[in-house]
Motif scaffolding. Sequence first.
Motif, PDB file in Angstrom:
ATOM      1  N   ILE A   1      13.057  14.720   4.848  1.00 54.10           N
ATOM      2  CA  ILE A   1      12.191  14.125   4.351  1.00 54.10           C
ATOM      3  C   ILE A   1      10.970  14.813   3.878  1.00 54.10           C
ATOM      4  O   ILE A   1      10.506  15.840   4.725  1.00 54.10           O
ATOM      5  CB  ILE A   1      11.683  13.056   5.099  1.00 54.10           C
ATOM      6  CG1 ILE A   1      12.528  12.113   5.381  1.00 54.10           C
ATOM      7  CG2 ILE A   1      10.409  12.420   4.454  1.00 54.10           C
ATOM      8  CD1 ILE A   1      12.458  11.031   6.631  1.00 54.10           C
ATOM      9  N   ARG A   2      10.675  14.999   2.465  1.00 56.33           N
ATOM     10  CA  ARG A   2       9.641  15.640   1.730  1.00 56.33           C
ATOM     11  C   ARG A   2       8.322  14.856   1.574  1.00 56.33           C
ATOM     12  O   ARG A   2       8.285  13.844   1.991  1.00 56.33           O
ATOM     13  CB  ARG A   2      10.222  16.210   0.647  1.00 56.33           C
ATOM     14  CG  ARG A   2      11.517  16.987   0.742  1.00 56.33           C
ATOM     15  CD  ARG A   2      11.361  18.286   1.454  1.00 56.33           C
ATOM     16  NE  ARG A   2      12.403  19.120   1.566  1.00 56.33           N
ATOM     17  CZ  ARG A   2      12.771  20.145   0.522  1.00 56.33           C
ATOM     18  NH1 ARG A   2      11.734  20.752  -0.161  1.00 56.33           N
ATOM     19  NH2 ARG A   2      13.762  20.844   0.480  1.00 56.33           N
ATOM     20  N   GLU A   3       7.386  15.804   1.173  1.00 60.72           N
ATOM     21  CA  GLU A   3       5.983  15.141   1.165  1.00 60.72           C
ATOM     22  C   GLU A   3       5.263  15.677  -0.394  1.00 60.72           C
ATOM     23  O   GLU A   3       5.523  16.846  -0.404  1.00 60.72           O
ATOM     24  CB  GLU A   3       5.097  15.244   2.186  1.00 60.72           C
ATOM     25  CG  GLU A   3       3.721  14.814   2.102  1.00 60.72           C
ATOM     26  CD  GLU A   3       3.180  15.157   3.533  1.00 60.72           C
ATOM     27  OE1 GLU A   3       3.039  14.274   4.492  1.00 60.72           O
ATOM     28  OE2 GLU A   3       2.144  16.107   3.612  1.00 60.72           O
ATOM     29  N   VAL A   4       4.703  14.777  -0.788  1.00 58.13           N
ATOM     30  CA  VAL A   4       3.740  15.228  -1.867  1.00 58.13           C
ATOM     31  C   VAL A   4       2.355  14.785  -1.513  1.00 58.13           C
ATOM     32  O   VAL A   4       2.098  13.547  -1.433  1.00 58.13           O
ATOM     33  CB  VAL A   4       4.258  14.532  -3.158  1.00 58.13           C
ATOM     34  CG1 VAL A   4       3.040  15.133  -4.469  1.00 58.13           C
ATOM     35  CG2 VAL A   4       5.556  15.020  -3.618  1.00 58.13           C
TER      36      VAL A   4
ATOM     37  N   ALA B   1      -1.016  11.248   0.733  1.00 59.75           N
ATOM     38  CA  ALA B   1       0.429  11.664   0.545  1.00 59.75           C
ATOM     39  C   ALA B   1       1.309  10.627   0.550  1.00 59.75           C
ATOM     40  O   ALA B   1       1.384   9.620   1.190  1.00 59.75           O
ATOM     41  CB  ALA B   1       0.541  12.585   1.869  1.00 59.75           C
ATOM     42  N   LEU B   2       2.508  11.139   0.037  1.00 64.53           N
ATOM     43  CA  LEU B   2       3.642   9.972  -0.254  1.00 64.53           C
ATOM     44  C   LEU B   2       4.814  10.769   0.389  1.00 64.53           C
ATOM     45  O   LEU B   2       4.878  12.207   0.320  1.00 64.53           O
ATOM     46  CB  LEU B   2       3.952   9.526  -1.514  1.00 64.53           C
ATOM     47  CG  LEU B   2       4.292  10.643  -2.683  1.00 64.53           C
ATOM     48  CD1 LEU B   2       5.893  11.092  -2.500  1.00 64.53           C
ATOM     49  CD2 LEU B   2       4.262  10.414  -4.114  1.00 64.53           C
TER      50      LEU B   2
ATOM     51  N   GLY C   1       0.798  -1.307   0.105  1.00 65.81           N
ATOM     52  CA  GLY C   1       0.185   0.016  -0.001  1.00 65.81           C
ATOM     53  C   GLY C   1       0.819   1.328  -0.129  1.00 65.81           C
ATOM     54  O   GLY C   1       2.010   1.092  -0.238  1.00 65.81           O
ATOM     55  N   ASN C   2       0.256   2.282   0.637  1.00 68.90           N
ATOM     56  CA  ASN C   2       0.917   3.526   0.545  1.00 68.90           C
ATOM     57  C   ASN C   2       2.367   3.729   1.344  1.00 68.90           C
ATOM     58  O   ASN C   2       3.305   4.238   0.626  1.00 68.90           O
ATOM     59  CB  ASN C   2      -0.017   4.978   1.011  1.00 68.90           C
ATOM     60  CG  ASN C   2       0.489   6.110   0.627  1.00 68.90           C
ATOM     61  OD1 ASN C   2       1.191   6.189  -0.468  1.00 68.90           O
ATOM     62  ND2 ASN C   2       0.200   7.078   1.318  1.00 68.90           N
ATOM     63  N   ALA C   3       2.148   3.055   2.514  1.00 70.83           N
ATOM     64  CA  ALA C   3       3.278   3.137   3.546  1.00 70.83           C
ATOM     65  C   ALA C   3       4.677   2.528   2.685  1.00 70.83           C
ATOM     66  O   ALA C   3       5.558   2.980   2.815  1.00 70.83           O
ATOM     67  CB  ALA C   3       2.850   2.662   4.884  1.00 70.83           C
ATOM     68  N   TYR C   4       4.257   1.132   2.643  1.00 68.70           N
ATOM     69  CA  TYR C   4       5.407   0.322   2.193  1.00 68.70           C
ATOM     70  C   TYR C   4       5.943   0.512   0.942  1.00 68.70           C
ATOM     71  O   TYR C   4       7.132   0.269   0.488  1.00 68.70           O
ATOM     72  CB  TYR C   4       5.315  -1.151   2.343  1.00 68.70           C
ATOM     73  CG  TYR C   4       4.987  -1.504   3.965  1.00 68.70           C
ATOM     74  CD1 TYR C   4       6.430  -1.481   4.726  1.00 68.70           C
ATOM     75  CD2 TYR C   4       4.016  -1.741   4.490  1.00 68.70           C
ATOM     76  CE1 TYR C   4       6.203  -1.825   5.910  1.00 68.70           C
ATOM     77  CE2 TYR C   4       3.901  -2.273   5.978  1.00 68.70           C
ATOM     78  CZ  TYR C   4       5.173  -2.127   6.565  1.00 68.70           C
ATOM     79  OH  TYR C   4       5.212  -2.316   8.072  1.00 68.70           O
ATOM     80  N   SER C   5       5.076   1.207   0.026  1.00 67.64           N
ATOM     81  CA  SER C   5       5.811   1.635  -1.352  1.00 67.64           C
ATOM     82  C   SER C   5       6.545   2.552  -1.409  1.00 67.64           C
ATOM     83  O   SER C   5       7.846   2.674  -1.827  1.00 67.64           O
ATOM     84  CB  SER C   5       4.581   2.090  -2.383  1.00 67.64           C
ATOM     85  OG  SER C   5       3.826   2.948  -1.738  1.00 67.64           O
TER      86      SER C   5
ATOM     87  N   LEU D   1       8.970   2.455  10.107  1.00 61.36           N
ATOM     88  CA  LEU D   1       9.019   2.923   8.820  1.00 61.36           C
ATOM     89  C   LEU D   1      10.022   4.077   9.111  1.00 61.36           C
ATOM     90  O   LEU D   1      10.227   4.943  10.118  1.00 61.36           O
ATOM     91  CB  LEU D   1       7.533   3.777   8.954  1.00 61.36           C
ATOM     92  CG  LEU D   1       6.439   2.867   8.389  1.00 61.36           C
ATOM     93  CD1 LEU D   1       5.021   3.618   8.368  1.00 61.36           C
ATOM     94  CD2 LEU D   1       6.761   1.853   7.229  1.00 61.36           C
ATOM     95  N   ARG D   2      10.831   4.521   7.596  1.00 58.27           N
ATOM     96  CA  ARG D   2      11.953   5.188   7.792  1.00 58.27           C
ATOM     97  C   ARG D   2      11.578   6.470   7.135  1.00 58.27           C
ATOM     98  O   ARG D   2      12.104   7.566   7.549  1.00 58.27           O
ATOM     99  CB  ARG D   2      13.096   4.789   7.056  1.00 58.27           C
ATOM    100  CG  ARG D   2      13.586   3.317   7.626  1.00 58.27           C
ATOM    101  CD  ARG D   2      14.802   2.952   7.087  1.00 58.27           C
ATOM    102  NE  ARG D   2      15.020   2.774   5.645  1.00 58.27           N
ATOM    103  CZ  ARG D   2      16.040   2.261   5.033  1.00 58.27           C
ATOM    104  NH1 ARG D   2      17.091   2.179   5.726  1.00 58.27           N
ATOM    105  NH2 ARG D   2      16.231   2.237   3.887  1.00 58.27           N
ATOM    106  N   VAL D   3      10.544   6.608   6.132  1.00 58.52           N
ATOM    107  CA  VAL D   3      10.259   7.719   5.520  1.00 58.52           C
ATOM    108  C   VAL D   3       8.541   8.122   5.517  1.00 58.52           C
ATOM    109  O   VAL D   3       8.331   9.405   5.452  1.00 58.52           O
ATOM    110  CB  VAL D   3      10.882   7.954   3.847  1.00 58.52           C
ATOM    111  CG1 VAL D   3      12.224   8.030   3.975  1.00 58.52           C
ATOM    112  CG2 VAL D   3      10.243   6.758   3.114  1.00 58.52           C
ATOM    113  N   HIS D   4       8.097   7.182   5.338  1.00 51.81           N
ATOM    114  CA  HIS D   4       6.479   7.273   5.228  1.00 51.81           C
ATOM    115  C   HIS D   4       5.831   7.812   6.629  1.00 51.81           C
ATOM    116  O   HIS D   4       6.260   7.412   7.887  1.00 51.81           O
ATOM    117  CB  HIS D   4       5.813   5.914   5.151  1.00 51.81           C
ATOM    118  CG  HIS D   4       4.552   6.255   4.844  1.00 51.81           C
ATOM    119  ND1 HIS D   4       3.761   6.543   3.672  1.00 51.81           N
ATOM    120  CD2 HIS D   4       3.207   5.964   5.908  1.00 51.81           C
ATOM    121  CE1 HIS D   4       2.418   6.685   3.781  1.00 51.81           C
ATOM    122  NE2 HIS D   4       2.245   6.307   5.103  1.00 51.81           N
TER     123      HIS D   4
END
Length: 290
Positions: free
Chosen positions: A257-260, A266-267, A179-183, A240-243
């Motif tokens: 760490i940035r976000e879109v 959001a990623l 899903g969103n987190a692990y991707s 989680l390292r970035v999510h």
Amino acid sequence: MPELPEAEALRAFLDEHLVGKEIARVLPVAISVLKTYDPPLGALDGARVTGVARHGKFLDIGTEGAAGPLHLLVHLARAGWLQWKDVLPDGPPRPGKGPLALRTALTGGDGFDLTEAGTTKRLAVHLVRDPAEVPGVARLGPDPLAEDFDLAAFTALLAGERRQIKGALRDQSLIAGIGNAYSDEILHVAKMSPFKPTQNLTPVDTAALYTAMRDTLTEAVERSHGLAAGKLKAEKKSGLRVHGRAGEPCPVCGDTIREVSFSDSALQYCPTCQTGGKPLADRRMSKLLK
């Protein structure tokens, strides 16, 4: 949202706590939770649990009773969760505005509740004779941790795909369970932009992505193994390292760490590790990064 590692940990937990036990009642509390009506939930009364399987993010509780073999399939969706109770409350649950969606009571007095936070109700329960009767299961792609899902199979899967790699990893009909987190986590390990087009992947890129996917998911499953159901959410977040960590330093390089943001999600990513130091603008304004 529970993804493959949490679903696998819940499968193992339920396999240990449910198999061999007898179901007393399955009681739907939220009107929206039950997606099938034939066979009725009453067919599970007195049935014995024979095993617990996983199909992508779906949990599959197999039973044998007077109605024959049946499968209770659960998809926790974005805000659903499973809460095990060594001793269930007395009396039937009352419908209301709380998070309780469905209760499964065992004859020994224990059992589990399915809950769902928020107002958007997507948690889904199906009672079927064959898991393939559930459309979400029937359309699933291969499990990324299956023994026969090797690099050659992954390469063949991506052949002909023409979209951003983030979307491809999240497509359950292509690969089940991510899903969103692990991707986000996989792409960070692979040092790859979430906007990179699949058609631009070189054999080296594909191999790196495959290794990152297997390693990330395997490590997450191992961290969650043996934990009680109630502790899995905290374990996922801590691992989680970035999510979900926008504004924090990248644990690899120290960059921010940035976000879109999108309309409903959001990623997160690290510019130094993944995009050559270039921050990604909003998806609608960005050029695809190679």
